[in-house]
Design a protein around this motif. Structure first.
Motif, PDB file in Angstrom:
ATOM      1  N   SER A  64      12.504  -4.194   0.130  1.00 43.91           N
ATOM      2  CA  SER A  64      11.121  -3.988   0.532  1.00 43.91           C
ATOM      3  C   SER A  64      10.759  -2.516   0.349  1.00 43.91           C
ATOM      4  CB  SER A  64      10.933  -4.403   1.994  1.00 43.91           C
ATOM      5  OG  SER A  64      11.752  -3.606   2.831  1.00 43.91           O
ATOM      6  N   TYR A  65       9.570  -2.146   0.811  1.00 45.26           N
ATOM      7  CA  TYR A  65       9.114  -0.766   0.637  1.00 45.26           C
ATOM      8  C   TYR A  65      10.043   0.229   1.317  1.00 45.26           C
ATOM      9  CZ  TYR A  65       6.178   3.388   0.707  1.00 45.26           C
ATOM     10  OH  TYR A  65       5.705   4.674   0.549  1.00 45.26           O
ATOM     11  N   SER A  66      10.634  -0.161   2.440  1.00 41.16           N
ATOM     12  CA  SER A  66      11.536   0.762   3.140  1.00 41.16           C
ATOM     13  C   SER A  66      12.741   1.113   2.278  1.00 41.16           C
ATOM     14  CB  SER A  66      11.991   0.149   4.471  1.00 41.16           C
ATOM     15  OG  SER A  66      12.700  -1.061   4.255  1.00 41.16           O
ATOM     16  N   LYS A  81       0.793  -1.214   0.000  1.00 44.91           N
ATOM     17  CA  LYS A  81       0.000   0.000   0.000  1.00 44.91           C
ATOM     18  C   LYS A  81       0.833   1.275   0.000  1.00 44.91           C
ATOM     19  CE  LYS A  81      -3.772  -2.325   2.438  1.00 44.91           C
ATOM     20  NZ  LYS A  81      -4.640  -2.347   3.635  1.00 44.91           N
ATOM     21  N   GLY A  82       2.140   1.152   0.144  1.00 42.61           N
ATOM     22  CA  GLY A  82       2.971   2.347   0.173  1.00 42.61           C
ATOM     23  C   GLY A  82       2.838   3.148  -1.109  1.00 42.61           C
ATOM     24  N   LYS A 119       7.503  13.297  -1.100  1.00 50.90           N
ATOM     25  CA  LYS A 119       7.540  13.539   0.343  1.00 50.90           C
ATOM     26  C   LYS A 119       6.152  13.860   0.880  1.00 50.90           C
ATOM     27  CE  LYS A 119      12.334  14.955   1.115  1.00 50.90           C
ATOM     28  NZ  LYS A 119      13.251  16.033   1.565  1.00 50.90           N
ATOM     29  N   THR A 120       5.364  14.588   0.094  1.00 53.64           N
ATOM     30  CA  THR A 120       3.995  14.910   0.511  1.00 53.64           C
ATOM     31  C   THR A 120       3.163  13.643   0.630  1.00 53.64           C
ATOM     32  OG1 THR A 120       4.107  17.075  -0.566  1.00 53.64           O
ATOM     33  CG2 THR A 120       1.916  16.195  -0.088  1.00 53.64           C
ATOM     34  N   LYS A 121       3.259  12.775  -0.373  1.00 55.74           N
ATOM     35  CA  LYS A 121       2.518  11.515  -0.334  1.00 55.74           C
ATOM     36  C   LYS A 121       2.993  10.631   0.815  1.00 55.74           C
ATOM     37  CE  LYS A 121       1.233  11.162  -5.219  1.00 55.74           C
ATOM     38  NZ  LYS A 121       1.254  10.305  -6.426  1.00 55.74           N
ATOM     39  N   ASN A 180       1.034   9.517   8.266  1.00 53.08           N
ATOM     40  CA  ASN A 180       0.022  10.050   9.191  1.00 53.08           C
ATOM     41  C   ASN A 180      -1.185   9.121   9.280  1.00 53.08           C
ATOM     42  OD1 ASN A 180       1.534  12.321   9.796  1.00 53.08           O
ATOM     43  ND2 ASN A 180       0.553  13.600   8.240  1.00 53.08           N
ATOM     44  N   ILE A 181      -1.585   8.569   8.139  1.00 51.32           N
ATOM     45  CA  ILE A 181      -2.711   7.633   8.129  1.00 51.32           C
ATOM     46  C   ILE A 181      -2.365   6.390   8.942  1.00 51.32           C
ATOM     47  CG2 ILE A 181      -4.057   6.076   6.665  1.00 51.32           C
ATOM     48  CD1 ILE A 181      -3.933   8.207   4.475  1.00 51.32           C
ATOM     49  N   LYS A 182      -1.144   5.887   8.772  1.00 49.83           N
ATOM     50  CA  LYS A 182      -0.725   4.701   9.527  1.00 49.83           C
ATOM     51  C   LYS A 182      -0.709   4.983  11.022  1.00 49.83           C
ATOM     52  CE  LYS A 182       3.216   3.448   7.838  1.00 49.83           C
ATOM     53  NZ  LYS A 182       4.416   2.586   7.684  1.00 49.83           N
ATOM     54  N   THR A 183      -0.226   6.175  11.389  1.00 53.11           N
ATOM     55  CA  THR A 183      -0.161   6.531  12.806  1.00 53.11           C
ATOM     56  C   THR A 183      -1.545   6.620  13.415  1.00 53.11           C
ATOM     57  OG1 THR A 183       1.904   7.759  12.459  1.00 53.11           O
ATOM     58  CG2 THR A 183       0.639   8.265  14.449  1.00 53.11           C
TER      59      THR A 183
END
Length: 217
Positions: free
Chosen positions: A57-59, A23-24, A88-90, A96-99
């Motif tokens: 991975s995504y990281s 989902k990243g 960076k905005t995305k 923020n959504i994950k948090t």
């Protein structure tokens, strides 16, 4: 230099970058080539800016595109300032959504987080016997252990495992201030390797007799 729109499009024949399991948002800026294993989220991919073939991975994708150094992957040198700002905005919105979606601490029956902050104050109101056995702290520990079972889907039979009792007894009888239990990675790598080596060592005397007595399965 490629624009963000062209960078976000995958080439024909590639694996779609927007699979539900990944989902990243920065996946759309690379082209997935192949998955390196059935489990996990590690992919072989091509950066849509510099067109270098990478793996991770995504990281790792995130570190490469956002030019975060010392993350085990080289940073992309073809990303311009506009691309970087957009990504960076995305990335910030996604984090923020994950948090906000992360599970929040739920108070325990004994008071939970408030109990931790008011523990000293409450102790003064306890009877001498209760203070001697620190019953409130013991109650909270029981509830913390119980919640571990409930939230982790652990079988109640685990409580009958002698090593379950042994681990907590050992911790209670030793001064281990600041101790942190082994995490996911340590359990599946270092500790399991140590246990395997220990079992092999214990079995070696038996294996040594196989040459003389033979081995039957």
């Amino acid at each position: 230099m490629e624009s963000s729109s062209s960078a976000g499009n995958s080439s024909s024949g590639s694996v779609p970058s927007t699979e539900s399991t990944d989902k990243g948002p920065l996946w759309e800026y690379v082209t997935k080539i192949s998955k390196t294993s059935e489990k996990g989220g590690t992919w072989k991919f091509e950066c849509n800016f510099c067109h270098e073939i990478k793996q991770g991975s995504y990281s790792r994708v995130r570190a490469h595109l956002l030019q975060i150094s010392k993350q085990g992957i080289s940073t992309c040198r073809r990303v311009n300032n506009d691309n970087l700002l957009e990504m960076k905005t995305k990335d910030t919105e996604y984090e923020n959504i994950k948090t906000n979606a992360a599970p929040r601490d739920v108070p325990l029956p004994s008071g939970g987080l408030e109990f931790q902050n008011t523990n000293k104050k409450r102790k003064s109101d306890l009877s001498p016997l209760a203070r001697a056995f620190d019953t409130e702290t013991r109650t909270q520990l029981d509830q913390e252990i119980a919640r571990m079972f409930y939230t982790g889907g652990l079988s109640f039979n685990l409580a009958r495992n002698p090593y379950y009792m042994r681990a907590f007894t050992f911790a209670a009888n030793h001064n281990l201030g600041g101790y942190v239990p082994p995490n996911y990675n340590k359990l599946r790598t270092t500790l399991v390797q140590q246990e395997k080596a220990n079992v092999e060592r214990l079995l070696q005397p038996i294996k040594d007799t196989w040459k003389e007595r033979g081995c039957q399965l």
